[in-house]
Design an enzyme around this catalytic site. Structure first.
Site, PDB file in Angstrom:
ATOM      1  N   TYR A 156      -2.788  -0.597  10.627  1.00 22.56           N
ATOM      2  CA  TYR A 156      -2.758  -1.044   9.227  1.00 22.56           C
ATOM      3  C   TYR A 156      -1.503  -0.523   8.538  1.00 22.56           C
ATOM      4  O   TYR A 156      -0.812  -1.272   7.828  1.00 22.56           O
ATOM      5  CB  TYR A 156      -4.003  -0.558   8.498  1.00 22.56           C
ATOM      6  CG  TYR A 156      -4.096  -1.036   7.069  1.00 22.56           C
ATOM      7  CD1 TYR A 156      -4.488  -2.339   6.780  1.00 22.56           C
ATOM      8  CD2 TYR A 156      -3.780  -0.190   6.011  1.00 22.56           C
ATOM      9  CE1 TYR A 156      -4.568  -2.783   5.465  1.00 22.56           C
ATOM     10  CE2 TYR A 156      -3.859  -0.630   4.702  1.00 22.56           C
ATOM     11  CZ  TYR A 156      -4.258  -1.923   4.429  1.00 22.56           C
ATOM     12  OH  TYR A 156      -4.326  -2.362   3.127  1.00 22.56           O
ATOM     13  N   SER A 164       0.853  -1.184   0.000  1.00 25.55           N
ATOM     14  CA  SER A 164       0.000   0.000   0.000  1.00 25.55           C
ATOM     15  C   SER A 164       0.888   1.232   0.000  1.00 25.55           C
ATOM     16  O   SER A 164       2.063   1.165   0.389  1.00 25.55           O
ATOM     17  CB  SER A 164      -0.893   0.006   1.252  1.00 25.55           C
ATOM     18  OG  SER A 164      -1.550   1.250   1.419  1.00 25.55           O
TER      19      SER A 164
END
Length: 285
Positions: free
Chosen positions: A147, A134
């Protein structure tokens, strides 16, 4: 192709979203694809087979990899995609148990899959591992610290692993998407230690997340990038996936840290009280 038949790909978390798009794209490109899902796949016609797999279980991982090896005798491509997030919340609003849970899937699950597949790739003398990371692997995510931490861990692990394995014919790449229009946010785990002090911040971040998801790119963008990484003669370690991800990668690389920090805070409206936040459409900072 490997000279014997189609290349064999194993894609985790392939029942929906990015994983499903990746598995479909690889199948269209001629791979024989095995998708996996812990919860089981929704009914529907697919161009790839689904196998049950829980990346948090050593036994489940070994069983799935052994089944692919039993059927085809090799694995040419592993795509580590399985993962989940925690709904926007302050870092202190998640217990240690919850922090362990997200790392168990997003990071240790990736390690389990890698450890199960790499011995077969070493014996073959070839293979590709593509990890779905990501932009939060190189940028912070306020109110999404856990996260972001898992994705930072994926970046470091992948880069180190690529150095270890490239002389054995195996290459490792990380795909770095930004927001993608999937049901990922529908599976968020709620923070398990919520505090009143963060109520307004949670409200503001949830509102902002809804805005950006409404204008996000399609998961096919990630699928195309995975195929590019998997088929490249000289693969890169990192591939930004999508227009926003590419802009953010350039910003992180060339902009002063103070400008990056200010852009994050402005885009997420961290310094604006939730009650007075304007209802604007999403944009990149």
């Amino acid at each position: 192709m490997n000279g014997i038949g189609p290349k064999i790909a194993l894609v985790t978390g392939a029942s929906s979203g990015i994983g499903e798009a990746v598995a479909q794209r690889l199948a269209e490109a001629g791979y024989e694809v095995y998708g996996t899902s812990r919860r089981g796949a929704k009914p529907g016609k697919r161009s790839f087979e689904m196998l049950p797999l829980d990346v948090t279980s050593d036994e489940s991982v070994e069983a799935a990899v052994s089944e692919v090896m039993r059927r085809d005798g090799r694995i040419d491509l592993l795509v580590n995609n399985a993962g989940f997030g925690v709904a926007p919340a302050g870092a202190e609003e998640s217990s240690i148990e919850q922090a362990r849970s997200i790392f168990e899937t997003n990071f240790f699950g990736l390690i389990r899959m890698t450890r199960a597949v790499v011995p077969h790739m070493r014996r073959q003398g070839s293979g590709r591992i593509v990890n779905i990371g990501s932009v939060l692997g190189f940028l912070p995510m306020p109110y999404g610290a856990l996260y972001a931490a898992t994705k930072h861990a994926v970046e470091g692990y992948s880069e180190s692993l690529d150095h270890e394995l490239r002389t054995r014919g195996i290459r490792v790449s990380v795909i770095e998407p930004a927001y993608m229009r999937t049901s990922f946010d529908a599976n968020f785990m709620e923070a398990d230690a919520k505090l009143d002090e963060y109520r307004e911040a949670r409200t503001g971040m949830n509102k902002r997340l809804g805005e950006v998801m409404a204008t996000a790119e399609q998961p096919s963008v990630v699928a195309d990038t995975v195929l590019k990484a998997a088929s490249a003669t000289h693969p890169k370690l990192r591939y930004a996936a999508g227009k926003l991800a590419n802009r953010l990668r350039l910003l992180r690389r060339f902009a002063p840290q103070g400008l990056v920090d200010a852009g994050i805070r402005k885009d997420l409206r961290l310094d604006v009280p939730a009650a007075s936040q304007p209802n604007r459409t999403a944009r990149a900072f």
